[in-house]
Motif scaffolding. Structure first.
Motif, short mmCIF file in Angstrom:
data_model
loop_
_atom_site.label_atom_id
_atom_site.label_comp_id
_atom_site.label_asym_id
_atom_site.label_seq_id
_atom_site.Cartn_x
_atom_site.Cartn_y
_atom_site.Cartn_z
N GLY A 1 0.78 -1.23 0.00
CA GLY A 1 0.00 0.00 0.00
C GLY A 1 0.80 1.28 0.00
N ARG A 2 2.04 1.22 -0.45
CA ARG A 2 2.86 2.43 -0.51
C ARG A 2 2.42 3.27 -1.71
NH1 ARG A 2 3.15 0.33 3.68
NH2 ARG A 2 5.03 -0.22 4.80
N ASN A 3 1.87 4.42 -1.43
CA ASN A 3 1.32 5.28 -2.49
C ASN A 3 2.40 5.74 -3.46
OD1 ASN A 3 -0.93 6.53 -3.70
ND2 ASN A 3 -0.34 8.48 -2.78
N TRP A 4 3.60 6.02 -2.97
CA TRP A 4 4.69 6.46 -3.85
C TRP A 4 4.99 5.39 -4.91
CZ3 TRP A 4 8.90 3.38 -4.31
CH2 TRP A 4 9.18 2.49 -3.27
N ALA A 5 4.92 4.10 -4.53
CA ALA A 5 5.22 3.02 -5.46
C ALA A 5 4.16 2.94 -6.56
CB ALA A 5 5.34 1.69 -4.72
N ARG A 6 2.92 3.17 -6.18
CA ARG A 6 1.83 3.17 -7.16
C ARG A 6 2.06 4.27 -8.19
NH1 ARG A 6 -4.49 4.67 -5.92
NH2 ARG A 6 -3.53 6.38 -4.81
N TRP A 7 2.42 5.46 -7.72
CA TRP A 7 2.64 6.59 -8.63
C TRP A 7 3.90 6.41 -9.47
CZ3 TRP A 7 -0.67 9.95 -10.33
CH2 TRP A 7 -1.83 10.19 -9.60
N VAL A 8 4.96 5.90 -8.89
CA VAL A 8 6.19 5.65 -9.66
C VAL A 8 5.91 4.65 -10.76
CG1 VAL A 8 8.50 4.62 -9.54
CG2 VAL A 8 7.79 6.31 -7.83
N PHE A 9 5.17 3.58 -10.43
CA PHE A 9 4.83 2.59 -11.45
C PHE A 9 4.01 3.23 -12.57
CE2 PHE A 9 1.84 -0.55 -13.19
CZ PHE A 9 2.76 -1.41 -13.78
N ALA A 10 3.03 4.04 -12.21
CA ALA A 10 2.17 4.67 -13.21
C ALA A 10 2.98 5.61 -14.11
CB ALA A 10 1.03 5.43 -12.53
N VAL A 11 3.81 6.44 -13.53
CA VAL A 11 4.58 7.40 -14.31
C VAL A 11 5.55 6.70 -15.25
CG1 VAL A 11 6.35 9.21 -14.13
CG2 VAL A 11 4.32 9.30 -12.68
N PHE A 12 6.30 5.73 -14.73
CA PHE A 12 7.27 5.04 -15.57
C PHE A 12 6.60 4.19 -16.65
CE2 PHE A 12 10.39 5.95 -12.19
CZ PHE A 12 11.39 6.49 -12.99
N THR A 13 5.45 3.62 -16.34
CA THR A 13 4.73 2.85 -17.34
C THR A 13 4.24 3.75 -18.46
OG1 THR A 13 4.07 1.18 -15.74
CG2 THR A 13 2.77 1.31 -17.75
N VAL A 14 3.67 4.88 -18.11
CA VAL A 14 3.19 5.82 -19.14
C VAL A 14 4.35 6.32 -19.98
CG1 VAL A 14 2.14 8.09 -19.51
CG2 VAL A 14 1.09 6.48 -17.91
N MET A 15 5.47 6.64 -19.34
CA MET A 15 6.65 7.08 -20.10
C MET A 15 7.12 5.98 -21.05
SD MET A 15 8.70 9.17 -17.10
CE MET A 15 10.27 8.83 -17.83
N GLY A 16 7.10 4.74 -20.58
CA GLY A 16 7.50 3.63 -21.44
C GLY A 16 6.54 3.40 -22.59
N LEU A 17 5.26 3.58 -22.31
CA LEU A 17 4.26 3.37 -23.37
C LEU A 17 4.35 4.44 -24.45
CD1 LEU A 17 1.19 2.28 -21.24
CD2 LEU A 17 2.55 0.85 -22.77
N LEU A 18 4.80 5.63 -24.09
CA LEU A 18 4.95 6.69 -25.09
C LEU A 18 5.97 6.31 -26.16
CD1 LEU A 18 4.82 9.89 -22.85
CD2 LEU A 18 3.03 8.98 -24.34
N GLY A 19 6.95 5.52 -25.79
CA GLY A 19 7.95 5.08 -26.75
C GLY A 19 7.74 3.67 -27.25
N SER A 20 6.56 3.12 -27.00
CA SER A 20 6.35 1.72 -27.33
C SER A 20 6.30 1.46 -28.84
CB SER A 20 5.08 1.19 -26.66
OG SER A 20 3.95 1.89 -27.12
#
Length: 123
Positions: free
Chosen positions: A58-77
């Motif tokens: 339940g660490r909120n920072w981990a949820r947000w880090v995952f979301a941000v890095f995933t979106v950044m990765g998807l932009l270059g997919s």
């Protein structure tokens, strides 16, 4: 510690699957004759485990880090997809992207939010 809500648990499973697919590929393609590679592999594996564990706990920072890095990765997919030559590689990458997108959705559902706001920032 109580169990996370079902959507968070499902997201953790999908994130684990996505990372596992990547690790399988890396295991097959890594240059194991280099003595540094096993050390780097274990270090990254431990970091990924701790990161997924943070989301599960339940660490909120981990949820947000995952979301941000995933979106950044998807932009270059689109460009990343052209990098792969074999159909199996492209399929694996697409499955990883789909798992990550679904995981983000699950992590930010209304049922998931209390898990990250109540116990997410303890410790």
């Amino acid at each position: 510690m109580s169990r996370p809500p079902t959507p968070v648990f499902q997201a953790v499973l999908l994130i684990s699957l996505s990372f596992s697919l990547g690790f399988i590929t890396w295991t097959i393609t890594a240059h194991w004759q280099n003595p540094v590679v096993p050390f780097i592999f274990l270090l990254i594996l431990a970091a990924v485990f701790l990161f997924i564990r943070a989301i599960y706990r339940g660490r909120n920072w981990a949820r947000w880090v995952f979301a941000v890095f995933t979106v950044m990765g998807l932009l270059g997919s689109a460009s990343a997809l052209h990098h792969f030559t074999l159909l199996i590689e492209k399929t694996r990458y697409i499955v990883q992207c789909i798992c990550s997108i679904i995981a983000i959705i699950l992590l930010f559902l209304p049922q998931s939010n209390p898990w990250f706001s109540k116990i997410g920032d303890e410790d």
